[in-house]
Design an enzyme around this catalytic site. Structure first.
Site, PDB file in Angstrom:
ATOM      1  N   ALA A 273       1.638 -29.876  -6.563  1.00 50.07           N
ATOM      2  CA  ALA A 273       1.025 -30.563  -7.684  1.00 50.07           C
ATOM      3  C   ALA A 273       1.065 -29.917  -8.747  1.00 50.07           C
ATOM      4  CB  ALA A 273      -0.396 -30.938  -7.397  1.00 50.07           C
ATOM      5  N   TYR A 274       1.538 -28.890  -8.834  1.00 46.13           N
ATOM      6  CA  TYR A 274       1.628 -28.059 -10.461  1.00 46.13           C
ATOM      7  C   TYR A 274       2.938 -28.667 -11.090  1.00 46.13           C
ATOM      8  CZ  TYR A 274      -1.883 -24.867  -8.519  1.00 46.13           C
ATOM      9  OH  TYR A 274      -3.203 -24.124  -7.910  1.00 46.13           O
ATOM     10  N   GLN A 275       2.648 -29.171 -12.082  1.00 39.99           N
ATOM     11  CA  GLN A 275       3.752 -29.655 -12.997  1.00 39.99           C
ATOM     12  C   GLN A 275       4.836 -30.282 -12.173  1.00 39.99           C
ATOM     13  OE1 GLN A 275       1.334 -29.255 -15.567  1.00 39.99           O
ATOM     14  NE2 GLN A 275       3.092 -28.978 -16.734  1.00 39.99           N
TER      15      GLN A 275
END
Length: 333
Positions: free
Chosen positions: A60-62
């Site tokens: 989900a990070y970036q």
């Protein structure tokens, strides 16, 4: 750097885990303060040189670019069997639920995409990013067990859950012969200590490793009054978690500053030194090289018992915030 076993595993981890939420394409995700690939690689290499071998990221990070940056850096600068890589997956989307994608199918798709992003055949720790109230627990645990058996992850962990949920999941796993959660990634730092109510006790009894995020409260525990940073100004999620209690937290932060001056070290070192007395390996984000230095130096700071109590004494119970507040209709105080 010091190293310990990660809970009930054979993984030998550094006492500091490099959190990679700050790495990634700032135009592709929810954060505007993340650093690009070139600067991410500089920071990751510095961490490796300082003895950090434990890295935490998430799909989900970036929009997956954090995983991509981390994977490329480790390929360039490290041997795969000498680093411990953790990544996380989110629950099914509403669209997936409507399409009839099962929890097991979702997990298989998520791990395959993360491995593609990382450029790896397996991860050491695959983490259930937050509790999925729309999917039967059996479906989740069997799906995770399947990817352990397939060799796509060595162990599984969980994040953002209540102690009863972790206990319930591991009881089911034991009954069915599935892989158990060996770590918990919760919200825990000197100004947010709600994990001490039940989670810490469960983990101590069952030797489940605590690897908390927000170790420095989004930078608040490393800054004197009046100091700021791009993240402090732009991280809206951190503001949600801490702004409402800023006045009562300031008393603790001032004590951190006082002890930092007494020891001739940074506030980062004092804040993390306290947390290292409580947990296995705090996840510490870094968007500048000096962030790595402060985190690593904290391992060598040994606070006296009276200093630990001095830091803890002003704490006032906090409401659950962020993801955990969304997990209950009536937020716990």
């Amino acid at each position: 750097m010091e190293y310990i076993k990660l809970g009930n595993t054979d993984l030998n981890i550094s006492r500091i885990c490099m959190g990679c939420m700050g790495f990634g394409d700032a135009s592709s995700g929810q954060h505007t303060w993340t650093v690009d690939e070139e600067h991410s690689h500089v920071i990751i290499r510095q961490g490796l040189d300082a003895g950090i071998n434990f890295f935490d990221t998430a799909i989900a990070y970036q929009n997956g670019t954090s995983e991509q940056y981390l994977g490329k850096a480790l390929l360039d600068y490290a041997k795969r069997d000498e680093v411990i890589v953790a990544t996380k997956f989110l629950p099914r989307t509403q669209e997936e639920i409507e399409r009839g994608i099962t929890g097991q199918q979702h997990i298989e798709r998520m791990i395959n995409k993360s491995l593609e992003n990382l450029g790896m055949d397996y991860v050491d720790l695959y983490i259930y990013h937050m509790w999925d109230y729309e999917t039967p627990l059996y479906d989740i645990m069997e799906g995770l067990n399947n990817i352990v058996k397939a060799g796509k992850t060595r162990y599984i962990g969980i994040s953002n859950c209540y102690a009863y949920q972790l206990a319930k999941a591991n009881a089911l796993a034991e009954k069915e012969g599935f892989a158990k959660f060996i770590s918990i990634q919760g919200h825990y730092n000197l100004i947010f200590r709600e994990e001490e109510r039940e989670m810490e006790k469960l983990c101590r009894e069952d030797n489940i490793a605590m690897t908390p995020y927000s170790a420095l409260a989004g930078g608040r525990l490393s800054k004197k009054a009046g100091e700021t940073s791009k993240r402090l100004e732009e991280d809206s999620y951190a503001k949600l978690k801490y702004d409402a209690t800023a006045q009562q937290d300031r008393v603790i932060i001032e004590r951190v500053e006082e002890l930092a001056e007494k020891h001739g070290v940074s506030m980062t070192e004092i804040s993390l030194a306290w947390l290292l007395t409580k947990v296995a390996s705090p996840i510490v984000g870094a968007t500048k090289p000096h962030h790595v230095d402060g985190a690593v130096k904290a391992v060598d700071i040994h606070l006296a018992q009276e200093e630990i109590l001095y830091l803890e004494e002003p704490y006032i119970p906090h409401r659950l915030v962020g993801v955990m507040a969304q997990n209950t209709v009536h937020p716990i105080i």
